[in-house]
Design a protein around this motif. Structure first.
Motif, PDB file in Angstrom:
ATOM      1  N   PHE A  33      14.683   3.037   3.823  1.00  0.00           N
ATOM      2  CA  PHE A  33      15.391   2.958   2.557  1.00  0.00           C
ATOM      3  C   PHE A  33      14.957   1.688   1.850  1.00  0.00           C
ATOM      4  N   CYS A  34      14.466   1.817   0.625  1.00  0.00           N
ATOM      5  CA  CYS A  34      13.974   0.637  -0.065  1.00  0.00           C
ATOM      6  C   CYS A  34      15.061  -0.037  -0.892  1.00  0.00           C
ATOM      7  N   GLY A  35      15.818   0.728  -1.653  1.00  0.00           N
ATOM      8  CA  GLY A  35      16.872   0.118  -2.461  1.00  0.00           C
ATOM      9  C   GLY A  35      16.390  -0.437  -3.787  1.00  0.00           C
ATOM     10  N   CYS A  36      15.138  -0.162  -4.153  1.00  0.00           N
ATOM     11  CA  CYS A  36      14.668  -0.660  -5.453  1.00  0.00           C
ATOM     12  C   CYS A  36      15.192   0.245  -6.570  1.00  0.00           C
ATOM     13  N   SER A  37      15.216  -0.276  -7.789  1.00  0.00           N
ATOM     14  CA  SER A  37      15.666   0.514  -8.931  1.00  0.00           C
ATOM     15  C   SER A  37      14.847   0.094 -10.145  1.00  0.00           C
ATOM     16  N   ALA A  97       4.894  -0.536 -10.048  1.00  0.00           N
ATOM     17  CA  ALA A  97       5.060   0.101  -8.737  1.00  0.00           C
ATOM     18  C   ALA A  97       5.724  -0.856  -7.769  1.00  0.00           C
ATOM     19  N   CYS A  98       6.632  -0.324  -6.960  1.00  0.00           N
ATOM     20  CA  CYS A  98       7.287  -1.125  -5.920  1.00  0.00           C
ATOM     21  C   CYS A  98       6.312  -1.260  -4.758  1.00  0.00           C
ATOM     22  N   GLN A  99       6.053  -2.500  -4.334  1.00  0.00           N
ATOM     23  CA  GLN A  99       5.059  -2.663  -3.264  1.00  0.00           C
ATOM     24  C   GLN A  99       5.628  -2.326  -1.888  1.00  0.00           C
ATOM     25  N   ILE A 100       6.947  -2.129  -1.816  1.00  0.00           N
ATOM     26  CA  ILE A 100       7.553  -1.790  -0.522  1.00  0.00           C
ATOM     27  C   ILE A 100       7.533  -0.287  -0.273  1.00  0.00           C
ATOM     28  N   CYS A 101       7.959   0.499  -1.286  1.00  0.00           N
ATOM     29  CA  CYS A 101       8.066   1.942  -1.035  1.00  0.00           C
ATOM     30  C   CYS A 101       7.052   2.742  -1.834  1.00  0.00           C
ATOM     31  N   GLY A 102       6.334   2.080  -2.731  1.00  0.00           N
ATOM     32  CA  GLY A 102       5.297   2.766  -3.485  1.00  0.00           C
ATOM     33  C   GLY A 102       5.805   3.554  -4.681  1.00  0.00           C
TER      34      GLY A 102
END
Ligand SMILES: [Zn+2]
Length: 289
Positions: A236-240, A269-274
């Motif tokens: 779970f990344c949790g980015c928004s 782009a989120c570098q954690i979840c792509g």
């Protein structure tokens, strides 16, 4: 049992033993890193695997964050997890774009080197504990055990195994953690380690067992086994999208005006979840008001 931490007490409550089959979780995260080579996948996979298991030891709104810094301090790995088993982790940008000649010839031992460190932050926002230790074993797993022994004064054995397949998939991933409880016989930790090492097949095929028969099976390996609970782990990344407005703010006003004028979109782009977040020119205009 996939992506489920099994929590047990063994040897008449002298040892706390947790383990997890997290093949699904590790596959999901490594798929986002399919461009990286196997050494980096192993580095990230093993770290995430152990931290996912540690999520079973925290409660409520507590989090656990682990940062590993290699001897070359520009190379770092970050993993964090909360008490609900939400886990995320990534290699930092420098590691992802490390020179091909360097990263493809290196072993894990040499990548970590003799100055590697592990920093763990544990607790809730109100009450945090930070511990920093060196990495004398240079293999991640024994170094995290070393962290527990040094920083939390708890005799700990950690094992983690990842089997790579021919394609981008991994065949299995599991992790195990044994800790002596107060008053335990000190040599029990070696006994657990030996039992785990001679029964690798069992820990690599945990998905064959269920809540109905796991205690019975464990009782064949260890004395006085009691299963005390289960908890899930998942990626779970949790980015928004809101978090990425900050990146737009870092662009110059001219660049933003240009995008609006040409009715362009800007992708981040989120570098954690792509996950990618797209901002259209109306949204960019909102920033300039
Ligand atoms: Zn994300």
């Amino acid at each position: 049992m996939e992506n489920t931490i099994v929590k047990t007490l063994i040897y008449d409550k002298q040892v706390r033993l947790f383990f997890v089959d997290n093949t699904k979780l590790i596959n999901e995260i490594l798929r986002l890193n399919k461009e990286t080579n196997n050494i980096l996948k192993l580095t990230l996979g093993k770290t995430i695997s152990v931290v996912s298991l540690m999520s079973g030891t925290i409660k409520g709104d507590q989090r656990i964050s682990l940062q590993m810094t290699m001897s070359d301090p520009k190379y770092k790995v970050f993993v964090d997890a909360d008490a609900k088993g939400n886990v995320r982790g990534y290699l930092n940008g420098e590691l992802l774009k490390a020179p091909y000649d360097y990263i493809n010839k290196i072993s894990l031992d040499r990548l970590i080197g003799n100055k590697g460190t592990i920093r763990v932050i544990k607790g809730s926002a109100m009450n945090q504990f930070t511990g920093i230790t060196d990495m004398p074993y240079r293999n991640i797993v024994d170094d995290i055990s070393h962290y527990f022994i040094q920083s939390e004064q708890t005799q700990t054995y950690i094992g983690a195994n990842i089997g790579f397949g021919n394609d981008n998939c991994i065949l299995f991933s599991n992790a195990i953690c044994a800790q002596l409880l107060p008053g335990a016989k000190p040599d029990l930790i070696d006994e657990v380690e030996n039992t785990v090492n001679t029964n690798r097949g069992f820990f690599s095929s945990l998905n064959k067992y269920s809540k109905n028969n796991i205690e019975e099976k464990l009782s064949e390996l260890f004395k006085d086994v009691k299963v005390i609970g289960y908890s899930p782990v998942q990626f779970f990344c949790g980015c928004s999208k809101e978090m990425f407005y900050g990146i737009l703010h870092s662009l110059s006003e001219n660049e933003l005006k240009q995008a609006i004028k040409n009715k362009e979109t800007i992708d981040t782009a989120c570098q954690i979840c792509g996950r990618t977040y797209r901002f259209n020119y109306n949204e960019i205009q909102g920033l300039l008001r």
